[in-house]
Enzyme design. Structure first.
Site, PDB file in Angstrom:
ATOM      1  N   TRP A 114       0.824  -1.203   0.000  1.00 41.57           N
ATOM      2  CA  TRP A 114       0.000   0.000   0.000  1.00 41.57           C
ATOM      3  C   TRP A 114       0.863   1.260   0.000  1.00 41.57           C
ATOM      4  O   TRP A 114       0.592   2.215  -0.734  1.00 41.57           O
ATOM      5  CB  TRP A 114      -0.948  -0.007   1.206  1.00 41.57           C
ATOM      6  CG  TRP A 114      -1.835   1.192   1.250  1.00 41.57           C
ATOM      7  CD1 TRP A 114      -3.051   1.337   0.645  1.00 41.57           C
ATOM      8  CD2 TRP A 114      -1.574   2.424   1.923  1.00 41.57           C
ATOM      9  NE1 TRP A 114      -3.567   2.592   0.910  1.00 41.57           N
ATOM     10  CE2 TRP A 114      -2.672   3.278   1.689  1.00 41.57           C
ATOM     11  CE3 TRP A 114      -0.515   2.899   2.698  1.00 41.57           C
ATOM     12  CZ2 TRP A 114      -2.742   4.570   2.201  1.00 41.57           C
ATOM     13  CZ3 TRP A 114      -0.595   4.194   3.213  1.00 41.57           C
ATOM     14  CH2 TRP A 114      -1.704   5.013   2.962  1.00 41.57           C
TER      15      TRP A 114
ATOM     16  N   ASP B  55      -6.004  -3.345  -1.617  1.00 45.55           N
ATOM     17  CA  ASP B  55      -6.085  -3.582  -0.167  1.00 45.55           C
ATOM     18  C   ASP B  55      -6.654  -2.382   0.578  1.00 45.55           C
ATOM     19  O   ASP B  55      -6.974  -2.481   1.755  1.00 45.55           O
ATOM     20  CB  ASP B  55      -4.685  -3.875   0.406  1.00 45.55           C
ATOM     21  CG  ASP B  55      -4.158  -5.216  -0.037  1.00 45.55           C
ATOM     22  OD1 ASP B  55      -4.906  -6.203   0.026  1.00 45.55           O
ATOM     23  OD2 ASP B  55      -2.979  -5.279  -0.436  1.00 45.55           O
ATOM     24  N   ASP B  56      -6.767  -1.252  -0.091  1.00 45.05           N
ATOM     25  CA  ASP B  56      -7.165  -0.011   0.559  1.00 45.05           C
ATOM     26  C   ASP B  56      -8.635  -0.053   0.976  1.00 45.05           C
ATOM     27  O   ASP B  56      -9.522  -0.333   0.157  1.00 45.05           O
ATOM     28  CB  ASP B  56      -6.926   1.159  -0.404  1.00 45.05           C
ATOM     29  CG  ASP B  56      -7.154   2.490   0.260  1.00 45.05           C
ATOM     30  OD1 ASP B  56      -6.186   3.038   0.798  1.00 45.05           O
ATOM     31  OD2 ASP B  56      -8.301   2.987   0.248  1.00 45.05           O
ATOM     32  N   PHE B  57      -8.880   0.242   2.243  1.00 53.54           N
ATOM     33  CA  PHE B  57     -10.242   0.231   2.767  1.00 53.54           C
ATOM     34  C   PHE B  57     -11.141   1.185   1.986  1.00 53.54           C
ATOM     35  O   PHE B  57     -12.279   0.850   1.642  1.00 53.54           O
ATOM     36  CB  PHE B  57     -10.243   0.608   4.257  1.00 53.54           C
ATOM     37  CG  PHE B  57     -11.623   0.706   4.832  1.00 53.54           C
ATOM     38  CD1 PHE B  57     -12.273  -0.418   5.304  1.00 53.54           C
ATOM     39  CD2 PHE B  57     -12.295   1.925   4.885  1.00 53.54           C
ATOM     40  CE1 PHE B  57     -13.572  -0.331   5.827  1.00 53.54           C
ATOM     41  CE2 PHE B  57     -13.580   2.020   5.397  1.00 53.54           C
ATOM     42  CZ  PHE B  57     -14.217   0.886   5.871  1.00 53.54           C
TER      43      PHE B  57
ATOM     44  N   TRP C 270     -12.513   6.564  -3.610  1.00 55.61           N
ATOM     45  CA  TRP C 270     -12.223   7.240  -2.354  1.00 55.61           C
ATOM     46  C   TRP C 270     -13.239   8.327  -2.083  1.00 55.61           C
ATOM     47  O   TRP C 270     -13.680   8.523  -0.953  1.00 55.61           O
ATOM     48  CB  TRP C 270     -10.807   7.830  -2.353  1.00 55.61           C
ATOM     49  CG  TRP C 270      -9.708   6.838  -2.108  1.00 55.61           C
ATOM     50  CD1 TRP C 270      -9.731   5.800  -1.220  1.00 55.61           C
ATOM     51  CD2 TRP C 270      -8.437   6.776  -2.758  1.00 55.61           C
ATOM     52  NE1 TRP C 270      -8.542   5.114  -1.282  1.00 55.61           N
ATOM     53  CE2 TRP C 270      -7.730   5.682  -2.217  1.00 55.61           C
ATOM     54  CE3 TRP C 270      -7.826   7.540  -3.749  1.00 55.61           C
ATOM     55  CZ2 TRP C 270      -6.444   5.345  -2.618  1.00 55.61           C
ATOM     56  CZ3 TRP C 270      -6.548   7.202  -4.142  1.00 55.61           C
ATOM     57  CH2 TRP C 270      -5.876   6.118  -3.584  1.00 55.61           C
TER      58      TRP C 270
END
Length: 121
Positions: free
Chosen positions: A55, A74-76, A116
C-alpha cells in the site's frame, strides 16, 4: 533524540533510518530511476524494507510518480467506495477488487480517486 522529540516512535525511527540506509545502498532508487521502473518491480524492491508494504509503495506510485494505472486493492477506502457505489452488503475482497479493476485499465488510479470520494474522505 531529535526524531523522538518530534513524536516519532522507536519503530518509525528505525523505518526512517532503514529507508535512508537503503537509499545510500542503492536499494531505494533515485527519482529518475524510479520513474523508469515498472510498477511491480518497484513494489517488489521497496516492500523488502522494514515498515514498507505494498500500500505504501502504491501511494508513492500514485502521488509521487503520478502513475495512471494503480489500483490499491487492499485499501479500505477503495473497497468501501466500491461497496457503496454498487450497494453491496459487504466489501469486495482484495482478489475480487483486482478482478473488478481489470476493466478500468489503463486508468485504475482515476477509478481509485472516485472510489475514495464515495466514502467522503
Amino acid at each position: 533524540d531529535p526524531l523522538r522529540s518530534c513524536g516519532f516512535s522507536a519503530g518509525k525511527i528505525a523505518t526512517i533510518q532503514g529507508i535512508a540506509q537503503a537509499a545510500l545502498d542503492g536499494v531505494v532508487p533515485d527519482y529518475a530511476t524510479a520513474l523508469a521502473m515498472d510498477d511491480e518491480a518497484l513494489i517488489e524492491r521497496l516492500i523488502t524494507l522494514r515498515g514498507v508494504g505494498r500500500w505504501t509503495v502504491e501511494m508513492l506510485l500514485i502521488y509521487s510518480l503520478e502513475r495512471p494505472d494503480i489500483l490499491p486493492a487492499d485499501d479500505f477506502g477503495v473497497r468501501e467506495g466500491y461497496r457503496r457505489l454498487k450497494g453491496l452488503e459487504v466489501q469486495p475482497t482484495r482478489k475480487q477488487m483486482v478482478e473488478i479493476g481489470v476493466a478500468w485499465r489503463p486508468y485504475r488510479t482515476v477509478a481509485s480517486w472516485y472510489l475514495w470520494r464515495m466514502t467522503g474522505k
